[in-house]
Motif scaffolding. Structure first.
Motif, PDB file in Angstrom:
ATOM      1  N   TYR A 169      47.764  35.238  59.889  1.00 13.03           N
ATOM      2  CA  TYR A 169      47.635  34.935  61.317  1.00 13.03           C
ATOM      3  C   TYR A 169      47.749  33.440  61.565  1.00 13.03           C
ATOM      4  O   TYR A 169      47.206  32.627  60.817  1.00 13.03           O
ATOM      5  CB  TYR A 169      46.285  35.441  61.844  1.00 13.03           C
ATOM      6  CG  TYR A 169      46.121  36.918  61.651  1.00 13.03           C
ATOM      7  CD1 TYR A 169      46.624  37.824  62.579  1.00 13.03           C
ATOM      8  CD2 TYR A 169      45.506  37.422  60.511  1.00 13.03           C
ATOM      9  CE1 TYR A 169      46.510  39.189  62.380  1.00 13.03           C
ATOM     10  CE2 TYR A 169      45.385  38.787  60.312  1.00 13.03           C
ATOM     11  CZ  TYR A 169      45.888  39.661  61.242  1.00 13.03           C
ATOM     12  OH  TYR A 169      45.778  41.022  61.037  1.00 13.03           O
ATOM     13  N   ASP A 170      48.423  33.092  62.652  1.00  9.36           N
ATOM     14  CA  ASP A 170      48.516  31.705  63.091  1.00  9.36           C
ATOM     15  C   ASP A 170      47.238  31.394  63.863  1.00  9.36           C
ATOM     16  O   ASP A 170      46.966  32.023  64.894  1.00  9.36           O
ATOM     17  CB  ASP A 170      49.749  31.529  63.984  1.00  9.36           C
ATOM     18  CG  ASP A 170      50.018  30.084  64.350  1.00  9.36           C
ATOM     19  OD1 ASP A 170      49.054  29.322  64.562  1.00  9.36           O
ATOM     20  OD2 ASP A 170      51.203  29.723  64.443  1.00  9.36           O
ATOM     21  N   VAL A 171      46.435  30.450  63.370  1.00  8.92           N
ATOM     22  CA  VAL A 171      45.146  30.158  63.997  1.00  8.92           C
ATOM     23  C   VAL A 171      45.300  29.473  65.355  1.00  8.92           C
ATOM     24  O   VAL A 171      44.345  29.407  66.121  1.00  8.92           O
ATOM     25  CB  VAL A 171      44.226  29.322  63.082  1.00  8.92           C
ATOM     26  CG1 VAL A 171      43.896  30.087  61.805  1.00  8.92           C
ATOM     27  CG2 VAL A 171      44.823  27.963  62.772  1.00  8.92           C
ATOM     28  N   ARG A 172      46.485  28.997  65.670  1.00  5.87           N
ATOM     29  CA  ARG A 172      46.699  28.334  66.959  1.00  5.87           C
ATOM     30  C   ARG A 172      46.804  29.333  68.102  1.00  5.87           C
ATOM     31  O   ARG A 172      46.336  29.072  69.206  1.00  5.87           O
ATOM     32  CB  ARG A 172      47.958  27.467  66.914  1.00  5.87           C
ATOM     33  CG  ARG A 172      47.859  26.343  65.883  1.00  5.87           C
ATOM     34  CD  ARG A 172      49.162  25.651  65.700  1.00  5.87           C
ATOM     35  NE  ARG A 172      50.152  26.617  65.216  1.00  5.87           N
ATOM     36  CZ  ARG A 172      51.428  26.331  64.969  1.00  5.87           C
ATOM     37  NH1 ARG A 172      51.868  25.100  65.157  1.00  5.87           N
ATOM     38  NH2 ARG A 172      52.246  27.256  64.521  1.00  5.87           N
ATOM     39  N   ASP A 173      47.410  30.492  67.849  1.00  2.00           N
ATOM     40  CA  ASP A 173      47.599  31.468  68.930  1.00  2.00           C
ATOM     41  C   ASP A 173      47.209  32.893  68.541  1.00  2.00           C
ATOM     42  O   ASP A 173      47.270  33.796  69.364  1.00  2.00           O
ATOM     43  CB  ASP A 173      49.039  31.437  69.443  1.00  2.00           C
ATOM     44  CG  ASP A 173      50.069  31.772  68.370  1.00  2.00           C
ATOM     45  OD1 ASP A 173      49.694  32.275  67.282  1.00  2.00           O
ATOM     46  OD2 ASP A 173      51.265  31.519  68.613  1.00  2.00           O
ATOM     47  N   GLY A 174      46.815  33.108  67.290  1.00  2.00           N
ATOM     48  CA  GLY A 174      46.337  34.409  66.838  1.00  2.00           C
ATOM     49  C   GLY A 174      47.391  35.395  66.396  1.00  2.00           C
ATOM     50  O   GLY A 174      47.070  36.452  65.857  1.00  2.00           O
ATOM     51  N   ARG A 175      48.665  35.076  66.589  1.00  2.00           N
ATOM     52  CA  ARG A 175      49.705  36.066  66.298  1.00  2.00           C
ATOM     53  C   ARG A 175      49.793  36.385  64.811  1.00  2.00           C
ATOM     54  O   ARG A 175      49.548  35.548  63.958  1.00  2.00           O
ATOM     55  CB  ARG A 175      51.058  35.627  66.837  1.00  2.00           C
ATOM     56  CG  ARG A 175      51.689  34.490  66.117  1.00  2.00           C
ATOM     57  CD  ARG A 175      52.995  34.059  66.798  1.00  2.00           C
ATOM     58  NE  ARG A 175      53.360  32.747  66.317  1.00  2.00           N
ATOM     59  CZ  ARG A 175      54.081  32.527  65.232  1.00  2.00           C
ATOM     60  NH1 ARG A 175      54.539  33.533  64.527  1.00  2.00           N
ATOM     61  NH2 ARG A 175      54.347  31.300  64.850  1.00  2.00           N
ATOM     62  N   ASN A 176      50.153  37.624  64.549  1.00  2.00           N
ATOM     63  CA  ASN A 176      50.398  38.083  63.194  1.00  2.00           C
ATOM     64  C   ASN A 176      51.738  37.498  62.757  1.00  2.00           C
ATOM     65  O   ASN A 176      52.757  37.720  63.407  1.00  2.00           O
ATOM     66  CB  ASN A 176      50.422  39.616  63.169  1.00  2.00           C
ATOM     67  CG  ASN A 176      50.598  40.182  61.790  1.00  2.00           C
ATOM     68  OD1 ASN A 176      51.461  39.780  61.032  1.00  2.00           O
ATOM     69  ND2 ASN A 176      49.770  41.161  61.456  1.00  2.00           N
ATOM     70  N   ILE A 177      51.753  36.751  61.676  1.00  3.40           N
ATOM     71  CA  ILE A 177      52.959  36.062  61.205  1.00  3.40           C
ATOM     72  C   ILE A 177      54.023  37.052  60.746  1.00  3.40           C
ATOM     73  O   ILE A 177      55.209  36.865  60.983  1.00  3.40           O
ATOM     74  CB  ILE A 177      52.616  35.091  60.048  1.00  3.40           C
ATOM     75  CG1 ILE A 177      51.661  34.012  60.531  1.00  3.40           C
ATOM     76  CG2 ILE A 177      53.867  34.482  59.428  1.00  3.40           C
ATOM     77  CD1 ILE A 177      52.194  33.153  61.639  1.00  3.40           C
TER      78      ILE A 177
END
Length: 112
Positions: free
Chosen positions: A70-78
């Motif tokens: 997960y990208d901690v900046r926006d929460g999206r699943n990479i």
């Protein structure tokens, strides 16, 4: 309703590292990436396991149990941007150089 909660001095959050904190009943993973502090829920949306035990590489936090990232900046699943994101909490640095996180709890001045 939400409330800003102080989680400590900015200097206490090491660059390119993360730590798990219990903040007013919320388990939160706080990550410092470059000069920014980010906060996400300590729950992997995939299976409900703790993300805070995972590895942080740049802005990507990887669940140690099944490898979901997960990208901690926006929460999206990479790996699959259409999959469930991790919950992201807003952060800010206040005038005293303390870090605050905004959590979904009622502030004393708010009515229900």
């Amino acid at each position: 309703m939400a409330k800003w909660i102080d989680i400590g001095p900015a200097a206490g959050f090491t660059a390119d590292a993360h730590q798990t904190l219990d903040v007013e009943g919320f388990s939160v993973v706080v990550c410092r990436v470059d000069d920014a502090v980010h906060a996400v829920a300590n729950i992997c949306p995939h299976a409900g396991l703790p993300l805070g035990e995972g590895d942080l590489q740049g802005c990507v936090l990887t669940c140690p149990f099944h490898g979901y990232a997960y990208d901690v900046r926006d929460g999206r699943n990479i790996d699959d941007p259409h999959d469930l994101p991790v919950m992201v909490y807003q952060t800010r640095v206040n005038d005293e150089e303390g870090v605050e996180v905004k959590l979904p709890i009622a502030d004393e001045g708010e009515s229900e």
